[in-house]
Design a protein around this motif. Structure first.
Motif, PDB file in Angstrom:
ATOM      1  N   LYS A   1       0.871  -1.186   0.000  1.00  0.00           N
ATOM      2  CA  LYS A   1       0.000   0.000   0.000  1.00  0.00           C
ATOM      3  C   LYS A   1       0.901   1.226   0.000  1.00  0.00           C
ATOM      4  O   LYS A   1       1.910   1.247   0.700  1.00  0.00           O
ATOM      5  CB  LYS A   1      -0.853   0.044   1.280  1.00  0.00           C
ATOM      6  CG  LYS A   1      -1.760  -1.148   1.490  1.00  0.00           C
ATOM      7  CD  LYS A   1      -3.029  -1.006   0.679  1.00  0.00           C
ATOM      8  CE  LYS A   1      -3.972  -2.168   0.933  1.00  0.00           C
ATOM      9  NZ  LYS A   1      -5.113  -2.143   0.002  1.00  0.00           N
ATOM     10  N   PRO A   2       0.502   2.256  -0.743  1.00  0.00           N
ATOM     11  CA  PRO A   2       1.310   3.480  -0.717  1.00  0.00           C
ATOM     12  C   PRO A   2       1.216   4.166   0.654  1.00  0.00           C
ATOM     13  O   PRO A   2       0.300   3.880   1.425  1.00  0.00           O
ATOM     14  CB  PRO A   2       0.646   4.349  -1.798  1.00  0.00           C
ATOM     15  CG  PRO A   2      -0.739   3.828  -1.919  1.00  0.00           C
ATOM     16  CD  PRO A   2      -0.699   2.362  -1.569  1.00  0.00           C
ATOM     17  N   ALA A   3       2.121   5.073   0.915  1.00  0.00           N
ATOM     18  CA  ALA A   3       2.154   5.752   2.222  1.00  0.00           C
ATOM     19  C   ALA A   3       0.813   6.421   2.532  1.00  0.00           C
ATOM     20  O   ALA A   3       0.373   6.461   3.688  1.00  0.00           O
ATOM     21  CB  ALA A   3       3.279   6.784   2.234  1.00  0.00           C
ATOM     22  N   GLU A   4       0.133   6.911   1.490  1.00  0.00           N
ATOM     23  CA  GLU A   4      -1.153   7.604   1.715  1.00  0.00           C
ATOM     24  C   GLU A   4      -2.211   6.678   2.303  1.00  0.00           C
ATOM     25  O   GLU A   4      -3.137   7.143   2.977  1.00  0.00           O
ATOM     26  CB  GLU A   4      -1.731   8.192   0.416  1.00  0.00           C
ATOM     27  CG  GLU A   4      -0.823   9.145  -0.343  1.00  0.00           C
ATOM     28  CD  GLU A   4       0.245   8.406  -1.127  1.00  0.00           C
ATOM     29  OE1 GLU A   4      -0.117   7.638  -2.038  1.00  0.00           O
ATOM     30  OE2 GLU A   4       1.444   8.579  -0.816  1.00  0.00           O
ATOM     31  N   PHE A   5      -2.107   5.404   2.011  1.00  0.00           N
ATOM     32  CA  PHE A   5      -3.095   4.469   2.569  1.00  0.00           C
ATOM     33  C   PHE A   5      -3.121   4.593   4.092  1.00  0.00           C
ATOM     34  O   PHE A   5      -4.182   4.615   4.708  1.00  0.00           O
ATOM     35  CB  PHE A   5      -2.764   3.032   2.160  1.00  0.00           C
ATOM     36  CG  PHE A   5      -3.474   1.990   2.980  1.00  0.00           C
ATOM     37  CD1 PHE A   5      -4.793   1.641   2.702  1.00  0.00           C
ATOM     38  CD2 PHE A   5      -2.830   1.357   4.040  1.00  0.00           C
ATOM     39  CE1 PHE A   5      -5.454   0.684   3.472  1.00  0.00           C
ATOM     40  CE2 PHE A   5      -3.484   0.410   4.810  1.00  0.00           C
ATOM     41  CZ  PHE A   5      -4.793   0.073   4.532  1.00  0.00           C
ATOM     42  N   TYR A   6      -1.939   4.693   4.685  1.00  0.00           N
ATOM     43  CA  TYR A   6      -1.860   4.735   6.147  1.00  0.00           C
ATOM     44  C   TYR A   6      -2.379   6.073   6.675  1.00  0.00           C
ATOM     45  O   TYR A   6      -3.151   6.110   7.624  1.00  0.00           O
ATOM     46  CB  TYR A   6      -0.423   4.449   6.608  1.00  0.00           C
ATOM     47  CG  TYR A   6       0.051   3.107   6.076  1.00  0.00           C
ATOM     48  CD1 TYR A   6      -0.301   1.931   6.723  1.00  0.00           C
ATOM     49  CD2 TYR A   6       0.786   3.017   4.890  1.00  0.00           C
ATOM     50  CE1 TYR A   6       0.083   0.694   6.214  1.00  0.00           C
ATOM     51  CE2 TYR A   6       1.179   1.786   4.379  1.00  0.00           C
ATOM     52  CZ  TYR A   6       0.827   0.631   5.033  1.00  0.00           C
ATOM     53  OH  TYR A   6       1.187  -0.591   4.517  1.00  0.00           O
ATOM     54  N   SER A   7      -1.979   7.167   6.019  1.00  0.00           N
ATOM     55  CA  SER A   7      -2.461   8.457   6.505  1.00  0.00           C
ATOM     56  C   SER A   7      -3.958   8.623   6.227  1.00  0.00           C
ATOM     57  O   SER A   7      -4.711   9.059   7.096  1.00  0.00           O
ATOM     58  CB  SER A   7      -1.648   9.610   5.897  1.00  0.00           C
ATOM     59  OG  SER A   7      -1.491   9.421   4.510  1.00  0.00           O
ATOM     60  N   ASP A   8      -4.399   8.211   5.040  1.00  0.00           N
ATOM     61  CA  ASP A   8      -5.826   8.367   4.716  1.00  0.00           C
ATOM     62  C   ASP A   8      -6.714   7.576   5.666  1.00  0.00           C
ATOM     63  O   ASP A   8      -7.843   7.965   5.943  1.00  0.00           O
ATOM     64  CB  ASP A   8      -6.113   7.886   3.280  1.00  0.00           C
ATOM     65  CG  ASP A   8      -5.483   8.798   2.239  1.00  0.00           C
ATOM     66  OD1 ASP A   8      -4.971   9.878   2.623  1.00  0.00           O
ATOM     67  OD2 ASP A   8      -5.482   8.430   1.047  1.00  0.00           O
ATOM     68  N   ASN A   9      -6.211   6.440   6.119  1.00  0.00           N
ATOM     69  CA  ASN A   9      -7.022   5.583   6.999  1.00  0.00           C
ATOM     70  C   ASN A   9      -6.686   5.756   8.477  1.00  0.00           C
ATOM     71  O   ASN A   9      -7.118   4.952   9.311  1.00  0.00           O
ATOM     72  CB  ASN A   9      -6.851   4.112   6.602  1.00  0.00           C
ATOM     73  CG  ASN A   9      -7.575   3.798   5.311  1.00  0.00           C
ATOM     74  OD1 ASN A   9      -8.798   3.702   5.295  1.00  0.00           O
ATOM     75  ND2 ASN A   9      -6.832   3.697   4.222  1.00  0.00           N
ATOM     76  N   ASP A  10      -5.908   6.791   8.757  1.00  0.00           N
ATOM     77  CA  ASP A  10      -5.547   7.074  10.134  1.00  0.00           C
ATOM     78  C   ASP A  10      -4.919   5.857  10.826  1.00  0.00           C
ATOM     79  O   ASP A  10      -5.281   5.485  11.943  1.00  0.00           O
ATOM     80  CB  ASP A  10      -6.808   7.541  10.901  1.00  0.00           C
ATOM     81  CG  ASP A  10      -6.433   8.393  12.095  1.00  0.00           C
ATOM     82  OD1 ASP A  10      -5.245   8.751  12.195  1.00  0.00           O
ATOM     83  OD2 ASP A  10      -7.315   8.680  12.928  1.00  0.00           O
ATOM     84  N   ILE A  11      -4.009   5.241  10.112  1.00  0.00           N
ATOM     85  CA  ILE A  11      -3.267   4.099  10.660  1.00  0.00           C
ATOM     86  C   ILE A  11      -1.835   4.581  10.912  1.00  0.00           C
ATOM     87  O   ILE A  11      -1.166   5.035   9.983  1.00  0.00           O
ATOM     88  CB  ILE A  11      -3.257   2.914   9.673  1.00  0.00           C
ATOM     89  CG1 ILE A  11      -4.686   2.383   9.469  1.00  0.00           C
ATOM     90  CG2 ILE A  11      -2.313   1.808  10.141  1.00  0.00           C
ATOM     91  CD1 ILE A  11      -4.849   1.474   8.273  1.00  0.00           C
TER      92      ILE A  11
END
Ligand code: FAD
Length: 491
Positions: A102-112
């Motif tokens: 998953k790209p880095a945005e996946f984690y920020s977008d999902n608040d992970i």
């Protein structure tokens, strides 16, 4: 534990001051609580990512933190022994991007919150804290253990450059670099990873000798008959397959470097049950596969463990002597003798361990609020057996079941037929169901390279294994799920 160390909130932000780690014992209720400590996932691989993703998909809104001891964004492991190794035309950046889950945005977008380079060091189940190797303390409502496996080493091997293992991205990049200039490689252990590495190195033009103490590659997982078809495939591609022998000694460029025990290496005792990602280990009686307890706790200090730093200052591997007395010149040795669950950090925590983290059929461990999945976890199956599966597709199924149970939602009621694959040359070897090496094997198609075989136990179809037969393997799914009689598939 953690006393005097700074603590870290679940968003990864350091908290203002040190806090004592002693807390009243947590409530023993085995479901998610309503406090806001959130869910900590220890491990940064597929199981961690699938769990985090599933938590958000299931509507969980509390804090989620993933603790990974690697620096890379979580990535997919199957390509490490395949494209990452043999696609020498690609730059390292592209290789890494290709396999990133998953790209880095996946984690920020999902608040992970993804903590990289952060190893879980110990667990206090009463305080409900995980202490990281750097001393940071993380509180949790629920903890998910997803720390995967550690490759086994052969501790008595001398400390020589050019002896490698393959589990992580860094291992793969390192092996790729070595392979670019290697002339001849000895691969110790013909499990799935050994076989895939053999195929990849052949593609790069490296001479390969594949050494396996058992009578055939993959014999411990798929049985000797199919193992011989796999050996045939490798021989046709120019691999020198040596079976029934182990490694006696390893020599370096500076002269003889004795592998000190004089015992036979090659993983007979290590690779014969559920090796590497072909693994599906049963431990019904609680002991016969106690891998992490009995085997290699000292094994990580073998020479092949060493990283590349200073590699140029060490002697390089030059030859390998087998137990039949033959000596093979080699400038690269790949040790593929299986892996053990990454549970060292859990010893003493109270979490029951026996060839991995012991879990019930939804991933609950022996300790309240602690769960486990993926390669590290031994789940109880419908028959009451503990089974630890080391396959990619198993992980997503487990994540769905575990998250549903944790959140008190209805568990998905799908009948999961275990599946895994292995790519060797142009042949995709696929395994559906739960075939075992001791099953009766019916080879129903064999054109000299590709094959299809059904496995039978007590008259029942237990699985199907195909080499280069994708459609035909998948067609058997419903029959395997139904426990059909073998006569249903044998004309
Ligand atoms: P892992 O992917 O191992 O992830 C565990 C993560 O936790 C790692 O990042 C590890 O560094 C980290 N970790 C460990 N200890 C700690 C700690 N104390 N604190 C924090 N982090 C920690 N399966 C197939 O079905 N088909 C294939 O073709 C196939 N090919 C494979 C090829 C290779 C080279 C390998 C290694 C595996 C392959 N597999 C294959 C198996 C598949 O990749 C695994 O089943 C899957 O990766 C399991 O995911 P996991 O998250 O449980 O474990």
């Amino acid at each position: 534990m953690g006393h005097g160390h700074p603590t870290r909130s679940l968003t990864g932000q350091p908290l203002p001051g040190p806090r004592t780690s002693s807390r009243p014992p947590s409530c023993k209720k085995h479901s998610v609580s309503t406090t806001s400590r959130g869910i900590v996932i220890a491990g940064g691989g597929l199981a961690a990512v699938r769990t985090a993703e599933q938590l958000r998909k299931s509507g969980y809104q509390g804090p989620v933190v993933v603790v990974s001891d690697e620096q890379h964004l979580p990535y997919d492991r199957p390509p490490l022994s395949k494209d990452v190794l043999n696609d020498s035309g690609k730059g390292v950046g592209d290789v890494i991007a290709d396999v990133t889950l998953k790209p880095a945005e996946f984690y920020s977008d999902n608040d992970i919150a993804l903590l990289r380079g952060a190893a879980a060091g110990s667990l206090d189940t009463a305080a409900r804290t995980v202490t990281l190797a750097d001393g940071m303390v993380l509180d949790y409502d629920e903890l998910v253990i997803a720390t995967g496996l550690v490759p086994k080493r052969i501790p008595s091997f001398p400390d020589l450059a050019g002896i490698r293992v393959l589990r992580s991205m860094d291992d793969a990049l390192d092996l790729r670099e070595h392979a670019a200039s290697a002339r001849r490689a000895v691969i110790i252990g013909a499990g799935f990873i050994g076989c895939e590495v053999a195929a990849s190195l052949r593609k790069l033009g490296v001479d390969v000798v594949l050494v396996e103490p058992q009578p055939a590659p993959l014999a411990g997982v798929l049985g000797q008959r199919i193992g011989e078809l796999v050996a045939r495939l490798h021989r046709a591609e120019g691999v020198d397959v040596r079976t029934g022998v182990g490694v006696a000694e390893v020599f370096g460029t500076g002269g003889q470097e004795r592998s000190d025990s004089g015992e036979e290496h090659g993983g007979q005792e290590r690779s014969d049950s559920g090796e590497e990602h072909g693994g599906q280990e049963r431990s019904d009686s609680g002991g016969e596969h106690g891998g992490q307890e009995r085997s290699d706790s000292g094994g990580e200090h073998g020479g092949q463990e060493r990283s590349d730093s200073g590699e140029e200052n060490r002697d390089h591997v030059a030859a390998v002597e087998l137990t039949d007395g033959s000596v093979i010149d080699a400038d690269l040795v790949v040790v593929g003798v299986g892996s053990r669950p990454a549970t060292d950090w859990l010893v003493g925590s109270g979490v029951s361990l026996d060839n991995g983290v012991l879990c019930d059929e939804v991933g609950r461990t022996s300790e309240p609020h602690v769960w486990a999945l993926g390669d590290v976890a031994s789940w109880r199956d419908a028959g009451g057996h503990q089974v630890r599966v080391e396959h990619w597709s198993n992980v997503a199924d487990q994540a769905r079941v575990l998250v549903s149970a944790m959140l008190g939602q209805d568990a998905p009621s799908v009948v999961v037929v275990p599946y895994f694959w292995s790519d060797q040359y142009d042949v995709k070897i696929q395994c559906l169901g739960e075939p075992q090496a001791g099953d009766e094997v019916h080879v129903v198609e064999d054109d000299g390279r590709k094959f299809l075989a059904y496995y039978e136990r007590d008259g029942v179809l237990t699985g199907v294994v195909g080499g280069g037969m994708p459609g035909k393997v998948m067609k058997a799914r419903a029959k395997i799920a139904a426990g059909a009689p073998i006569s249903d598939v044998l004309g």
